[in-house]
Design a protein around this motif. Sequence first.
Motif, PDB file in Angstrom:
ATOM      1  N   GLY A  12       0.808  -1.221   0.000  1.00  0.00           N
ATOM      2  CA  GLY A  12       0.000   0.000   0.000  1.00  0.00           C
ATOM      3  C   GLY A  12       0.838   1.267   0.000  1.00  0.00           C
ATOM      4  O   GLY A  12       0.303   2.370  -0.071  1.00  0.00           O
ATOM      5  N   GLN A  13       2.145   1.118   0.080  1.00  0.00           N
ATOM      6  CA  GLN A  13       3.052   2.267   0.099  1.00  0.00           C
ATOM      7  C   GLN A  13       3.512   2.595  -1.321  1.00  0.00           C
ATOM      8  O   GLN A  13       3.727   1.693  -2.123  1.00  0.00           O
ATOM      9  N   SER A  14       3.701   3.884  -1.594  1.00  0.00           N
ATOM     10  CA  SER A  14       4.191   4.277  -2.916  1.00  0.00           C
ATOM     11  C   SER A  14       5.641   3.810  -3.087  1.00  0.00           C
ATOM     12  O   SER A  14       6.332   3.527  -2.109  1.00  0.00           O
ATOM     13  N   GLU A  61      -1.200  -2.254 -15.351  1.00  0.00           N
ATOM     14  CA  GLU A  61      -1.162  -2.888 -14.026  1.00  0.00           C
ATOM     15  C   GLU A  61      -2.420  -2.496 -13.250  1.00  0.00           C
ATOM     16  O   GLU A  61      -2.673  -1.309 -13.015  1.00  0.00           O
ATOM     17  N   ALA A  62      -3.206  -3.493 -12.845  1.00  0.00           N
ATOM     18  CA  ALA A  62      -4.461  -3.244 -12.137  1.00  0.00           C
ATOM     19  C   ALA A  62      -4.212  -2.590 -10.779  1.00  0.00           C
ATOM     20  O   ALA A  62      -3.317  -2.998 -10.038  1.00  0.00           O
ATOM     21  N   GLY A  63      -4.994  -1.558 -10.493  1.00  0.00           N
ATOM     22  CA  GLY A  63      -4.947  -0.908  -9.183  1.00  0.00           C
ATOM     23  C   GLY A  63      -3.734  -0.029  -8.958  1.00  0.00           C
ATOM     24  O   GLY A  63      -3.469   0.381  -7.837  1.00  0.00           O
ATOM     25  N   ILE A  64      -2.981   0.287 -10.027  1.00  0.00           N
ATOM     26  CA  ILE A  64      -1.729   1.037  -9.920  1.00  0.00           C
ATOM     27  C   ILE A  64      -1.774   2.221 -10.873  1.00  0.00           C
ATOM     28  O   ILE A  64      -2.358   2.150 -11.943  1.00  0.00           O
ATOM     29  N   VAL A  66       5.289   5.279  -8.219  1.00  0.00           N
ATOM     30  CA  VAL A  66       4.190   4.336  -8.429  1.00  0.00           C
ATOM     31  C   VAL A  66       3.295   4.376  -7.191  1.00  0.00           C
ATOM     32  O   VAL A  66       3.783   4.298  -6.063  1.00  0.00           O
ATOM     33  N   TYR A  67       1.979   4.526  -7.421  1.00  0.00           N
ATOM     34  CA  TYR A  67       0.988   4.628  -6.347  1.00  0.00           C
ATOM     35  C   TYR A  67      -0.101   3.587  -6.542  1.00  0.00           C
ATOM     36  O   TYR A  67      -0.343   3.139  -7.663  1.00  0.00           O
ATOM     37  N   ARG A  68      -0.810   3.290  -5.444  1.00  0.00           N
ATOM     38  CA  ARG A  68      -2.089   2.615  -5.595  1.00  0.00           C
ATOM     39  C   ARG A  68      -2.989   3.567  -6.364  1.00  0.00           C
ATOM     40  O   ARG A  68      -2.871   4.779  -6.236  1.00  0.00           O
TER      41      ARG A  68
END
Length: 190
Positions: free
Chosen positions: A121-123, A144-147, A162-164
Amino acid sequence: MADARKYDKETLAPRIEAVLKPILTAADFDLRFEVCDDDGACSEIENPDVVVRFSGNDVDLLLANRAELLLAFEYLTMEALHVPPEDHSRLRFDANDYRLLRIEELRMSAAAAAEKVRRTGQSFRFNPMTSRERRILHLALRDEAGIRSESSGEGPRRQVVVYRADAPSEPPLPPAAPRPEHRAGRRGRR
């Protein structure tokens, strides 16, 4: 469908040779180069019109320090030919398939970063890199799913984060502190 190529080897080869030959001769490099049409490898990431491939005993010098000299030759040639920045991806310099291997390395790094962001969950912040390499990361992360990914920072410190998909963006890192000035003749004085 019309050919989307803007540059071709017949037009560029003599111009590239006029730039590179004097440099290679003056520096006494044991290098040869060939100007070729792109072979389509990694066309979903990079699709240059023309590739300049180097060979010779000094290829290792070109590829040292993450291909610093190869990239410098590429940049100098583009500047000398007045290739506008938006067309820089249409010309690629390579030796021993370094650029293709680097694309694959960046793709694997992107997949690993995406997995880490999903898991923790961390960037995740990549080291600073060139605009071409940042673009490769963004393209590799787009499915990429969810990213999601963003570029952050300025100039040579610009990097991919890169983040959620639902996470807020982080502020960019502060600028690097200026280096202290070298003060000649002050050594040993108090």
